[in-house]
Scaffold this motif. Structure first.
Motif, short mmCIF file in Angstrom:
data_model
loop_
_atom_site.label_atom_id
_atom_site.label_comp_id
_atom_site.label_asym_id
_atom_site.label_seq_id
_atom_site.Cartn_x
_atom_site.Cartn_y
_atom_site.Cartn_z
N GLY A 58 0.80 -1.22 0.00
CA GLY A 58 0.00 0.00 0.00
C GLY A 58 0.83 1.27 0.00
N LYS A 59 0.25 2.33 0.52
CA LYS A 59 0.91 3.64 0.55
C LYS A 59 1.88 3.68 1.73
CE LYS A 59 0.00 8.60 0.33
NZ LYS A 59 -1.01 9.67 0.52
N THR A 60 3.03 3.08 1.54
CA THR A 60 4.01 2.96 2.62
C THR A 60 4.60 4.33 2.97
OG1 THR A 60 5.51 2.21 0.86
CG2 THR A 60 4.63 0.54 2.35
N GLU A 61 4.50 4.68 4.26
CA GLU A 61 4.88 6.02 4.71
C GLU A 61 5.90 6.02 5.84
OE1 GLU A 61 3.90 9.22 3.90
OE2 GLU A 61 2.75 8.60 2.15
N ALA A 62 6.15 4.86 6.48
CA ALA A 62 7.04 4.86 7.64
C ALA A 62 7.88 3.59 7.66
CB ALA A 62 6.21 4.96 8.92
N VAL A 63 9.14 3.74 8.09
CA VAL A 63 10.04 2.60 8.21
C VAL A 63 10.99 2.84 9.37
CG1 VAL A 63 11.82 3.53 6.63
CG2 VAL A 63 11.56 1.05 6.90
N ALA A 64 11.38 1.76 10.05
CA ALA A 64 12.35 1.84 11.14
C ALA A 64 13.03 0.49 11.30
CB ALA A 64 11.67 2.24 12.45
N PHE A 65 14.26 0.52 11.79
CA PHE A 65 14.95 -0.71 12.14
C PHE A 65 14.45 -1.18 13.50
CE2 PHE A 65 17.88 0.54 8.83
CZ PHE A 65 18.35 -0.66 8.34
N GLU A 66 14.00 -2.42 13.53
CA GLU A 66 13.62 -3.05 14.80
C GLU A 66 14.84 -3.75 15.40
OE1 GLU A 66 10.03 -5.84 16.56
OE2 GLU A 66 10.43 -5.83 14.41
N GLU A 67 15.65 -4.34 14.54
CA GLU A 67 16.93 -4.94 14.90
C GLU A 67 17.90 -4.63 13.76
OE1 GLU A 67 16.37 -9.11 15.70
OE2 GLU A 67 14.56 -8.75 16.87
N GLU A 68 19.14 -5.14 13.87
CA GLU A 68 20.14 -4.82 12.85
C GLU A 68 19.68 -5.15 11.43
OE1 GLU A 68 22.64 -3.10 13.38
OE2 GLU A 68 23.22 -3.35 15.47
N ASP A 69 19.00 -6.28 11.27
CA ASP A 69 18.61 -6.72 9.93
C ASP A 69 17.10 -6.91 9.81
OD1 ASP A 69 21.26 -6.89 8.83
OD2 ASP A 69 21.57 -8.66 10.06
N VAL A 70 16.35 -6.19 10.62
CA VAL A 70 14.90 -6.32 10.59
C VAL A 70 14.26 -4.94 10.53
CG1 VAL A 70 12.84 -7.19 11.76
CG2 VAL A 70 15.01 -8.45 11.95
N LEU A 71 13.39 -4.75 9.54
CA LEU A 71 12.67 -3.50 9.37
C LEU A 71 11.21 -3.67 9.76
CD1 LEU A 71 13.95 -2.34 5.86
CD2 LEU A 71 14.70 -1.47 8.09
N VAL A 72 10.63 -2.61 10.29
CA VAL A 72 9.19 -2.55 10.48
C VAL A 72 8.68 -1.39 9.63
CG1 VAL A 72 9.38 -1.11 12.56
CG2 VAL A 72 7.32 -2.42 12.14
N ILE A 73 7.55 -1.61 8.97
CA ILE A 73 7.02 -0.66 7.98
C ILE A 73 5.53 -0.47 8.24
CG2 ILE A 73 6.67 -0.26 5.48
CD1 ILE A 73 8.94 -2.42 5.09
N THR A 74 5.03 0.74 8.02
CA THR A 74 3.59 0.96 8.06
C THR A 74 3.14 1.67 6.79
OG1 THR A 74 3.72 3.10 9.20
CG2 THR A 74 3.52 1.13 10.57
N SER A 75 1.86 1.52 6.50
CA SER A 75 1.26 2.22 5.36
C SER A 75 0.02 2.96 5.83
CB SER A 75 0.90 1.23 4.25
OG SER A 75 -0.02 0.27 4.70
N GLU A 76 -0.30 4.05 5.16
CA GLU A 76 -1.50 4.81 5.51
C GLU A 76 -2.74 3.97 5.27
OE1 GLU A 76 -1.99 8.64 3.88
OE2 GLU A 76 -0.24 9.51 4.88
N GLY A 77 -3.60 3.91 6.28
CA GLY A 77 -4.82 3.14 6.16
C GLY A 77 -4.59 1.66 5.99
#
Length: 280
Positions: free
Chosen positions: A253-272
């Motif tokens: 979807g409309k991906t708007e946010a990303v962050a590292f949760e661990e060294e090699d793991v990303l967490v991502i969110t999308s609007e709605g």
């Protein structure tokens, strides 16, 4: 009787073919998430415009909405449960990203600038231990002379922020030509500054978020349904000179946010949309 059976058979065959075609079309119309993305949970309704995210523990995140929404931080679990709503005594002109430093301070980027005409840009420094105490880092871009500039020169919007070694880094969202991501640097202490332009890279996407890995060896930029990874750079100030990899994450979807949760793991969110996890 034979004629009736033939008509019935023809009718049933036609209905079957129509149903099959309709099923295929529906499958094509509803995107599925790729194999390299794990869907963690649907975002709750109070965070239907998630625009920034930061991991504060494994499976626990802070996120926020963007413009015209309340100045709240939402503590979320990977299961989509809201643990806490943190109300800040701030305005939310256009919150676009959030990051943190080594001491746990948060930095909220009120830097959305769709029309490239804002002269009240700010990054707010907040401690979760004392969220009522907010410090403002106010700034302008050193290379912006017009508010707004000509349409093709409108590259003074930023939805991407990360912290490293007492510095804040902003990555621009090119609304003019959609081809250049500029990198700006600011101190992480309150005050009024000119954000220093320290580099740029050709990137045919509009950057919606950014983060750096805990070990400082990987920078990720987010676009809509795509990740842009940079590694093996000599310094963070020149991360765009490192090894580059693009990864498609279609269906998120409309991906708007990303962050590292661990060294090699990303967490991502999308609007709605949802909270996703991606392993590098």
């Amino acid at each position: 009787m034979k004629l009736m059976m033939k008509i019935t058979l023809l009718f049933a065959t036609t209905i079957g073919l129509f149903t099959l075609l309709l099923h295929d079309k529906l499958k094509l119309a509803v995107p599925s998430t790729p194999d390299n993305v794990e869907v963690l949970a649907k975002l709750p309704k109070e965070v239907d415009e998630s625009s920034g995210i930061v991991a504060i523990a494994t499976g626990v995140y802070l996120t926020h909405n963007d413009s015209r929404n309340k100045p709240y931080l939402y503590k979320q679990t990977a299961a989509g449960k809201t643990l806490q709503t943190i109300r800040l005594n701030l305005s939310n002109v256009d919150w676009e990203d959030i990051t943190k430093d080594d001491e746990g301070n948060l930095y909220i980027a009120d830097t959305g600038n769709n029309k490239n005409n804002r002269q009240d840009l700010a990054i707010y420094k907040v401690s979760l231990a004392n969220p009522e105490q907010v410090k403002a880092i106010r700034f302008s871009y050193e290379d912006q002379k017009e508010f707004p500039p000509k349409e093709e020169e409108r590259n003074f919007d930023s939805e991407a922020l990360f912290w490293d070694n007492d510095k804040l880094y902003l990555v621009s969202k090119d609304r003019g030509r959609g081809e250049t991501a500029k990198l700006y640097q600011l101190p992480d202490e309150p005050g009024s500054y000119e954000a220093q332009l320290i580099g740029s890279t050709k990137l045919e996407t509009k950057v919606t978020a950014a983060d750096i890995s805990p070990d400082g060896k990987t920078v990720v930029l987010l676009g809509e349904e795509e990740l842009h990874l940079f590694r093996n750079y000599n310094s963070v100030e020149e991360f765009y000179e490192g090894d580059y990899e693009k990864r498609d994450i279609e269906g998120t979807g409309k991906t708007e946010a990303v962050a590292f949760e661990e060294e090699d793991v990303l967490v991502i969110t999308s609007e709605g949309g949802s909270i996703y996890r991606h392993n590098l």
